[in-house]
Design a protein around this motif. Sequence first.
Motif, PDB file in Angstrom:
ATOM      1  N   SER A 105       0.812  -1.219   0.000  1.00  8.43           N
ATOM      2  CA  SER A 105       0.000   0.000   0.000  1.00  8.43           C
ATOM      3  C   SER A 105       0.843   1.266   0.000  1.00  8.43           C
ATOM      4  CB  SER A 105      -0.928   0.005   1.222  1.00  8.43           C
ATOM      5  OG  SER A 105      -1.794  -1.114   1.193  1.00  8.43           O
ATOM      6  N   ALA A 106       2.137   1.154   0.078  1.00 10.94           N
ATOM      7  CA  ALA A 106       2.973   2.345   0.092  1.00 10.94           C
ATOM      8  C   ALA A 106       2.969   3.045  -1.267  1.00 10.94           C
ATOM      9  CB  ALA A 106       4.412   1.980   0.495  1.00 10.94           C
ATOM     10  N   ILE A 107       2.697   2.282  -2.332  1.00 11.78           N
ATOM     11  CA  ILE A 107       2.704   2.827  -3.689  1.00 11.78           C
ATOM     12  C   ILE A 107       1.329   2.606  -4.313  1.00 11.78           C
ATOM     13  CG2 ILE A 107       3.720   2.642  -5.989  1.00 11.78           C
ATOM     14  CD1 ILE A 107       5.539   3.932  -3.978  1.00 11.78           C
ATOM     15  N   ALA A 108       0.852   3.603  -5.024  1.00 13.66           N
ATOM     16  CA  ALA A 108      -0.411   3.497  -5.763  1.00 13.66           C
ATOM     17  C   ALA A 108      -0.090   3.583  -7.253  1.00 13.66           C
ATOM     18  CB  ALA A 108      -1.387   4.596  -5.357  1.00 13.66           C
ATOM     19  N   ARG A 109      -0.364   2.498  -7.973  1.00 10.67           N
ATOM     20  CA  ARG A 109      -0.112   2.460  -9.414  1.00 10.67           C
ATOM     21  C   ARG A 109      -1.438   2.771 -10.132  1.00 10.67           C
ATOM     22  NH1 ARG A 109       0.022  -1.218 -13.754  1.00 10.67           N
ATOM     23  NH2 ARG A 109       1.810  -0.901 -15.159  1.00 10.67           N
TER      24      ARG A 109
END
Length: 365
Positions: A218-222
């Motif tokens: 969840s640290a990155i949103a693609r």
Amino acid sequence: MWFGGSVPAAIAAAKERSSVFVVFVAGEDEQSTEMAARWEDEKVTEAASDGFVAIKIDTKRSEPILILSLVQSFVDDDDENPVVCVPSSFFIGDNGIPLEVIAGSVSVEELVTRIHKVKQKEIKKEIERRKTGKEMLEYKRRQEEELTKRMLEERNREKAEERAARERIRQQIAMDRAERAARFAKSKEEAEAAKAAALQAKQAEIEARKEAAQRERSAIARIQFRLPDGSSFTNQFPSEARLEEARQFAAQTVGNTYGNFSLATMFPRREFTKEDYGKKLLELELAPSASVVLLPPSVRSAHQQEHSAPSASGSIEQSRQAVRKRVVEKRGEDFKKEGKIYRLRTQDDGEDENNTWNGNSTQQM
């Protein structure tokens, strides 16, 4: 064109302006007079108008020691008895080294050629200086980027170590509890409780790992941006970033192609409001990955009309229910129900019903 101050002042002015320092040593002879006239010619003045600070030294008025010291700085150190050639013209660079020396008198054309030659030397030196400066700036930039990268890596490593330490502590606490429960179990119930505690600890460990993995994902949103023409592009954002940042990125990518567009999702179907653009991607359930659609103003109007359609369909449904009610009421008049089957009424049916209510039916017997 001659500098009006002293020699030290002329040297300081040349350094301040990053110009070539020109020293013209003249005497009272005919060649000195001719060379002085060459220097003051219009072509020479125009050629030396930019990038030069020139001073004229008269051997009659100036101190011989000053002239000799200047000349000695322009000749080889091995020459113990330098000869002062009068007239002489010295072109000196900012490092104190002569770029060109003219002994005697030369024509205007030759003097202009020598001046251009000195300019070419200065141009090459300036190009080299700029190249060196650019390389130094690039080197400094790379150093700063490397330092920032190392600091970020160190910070991430420290955070990972802290998470791992907290996880080890939780696991140790759970294991201690399970061991204590097993050690002090005196009956079957206590043994079962200890077993359950161990299982709970194991489940807690599994859940903790899942939670850690989920946090990592969840640290990155693609985000995939789908355009009205069917094409798409993708970019990654921090999950803590606002939806407005994603919209600004899309606006920079597509320019003014789709006007003042908005963002929406298709599954589930949802058009984001003004309040949504201030929310985080993680809060809007757009992490770790999601697909959003760019809605131009025209498409957004149709989208809003489509969402308002349920009220119209509700009115249609009410009309249908009223028609069905009238059909049922009509069915009660023209049809007779037998179980779940409706049969067309006949005259005998009407007489039977009348007999029933008049007391002639066998049902009253």
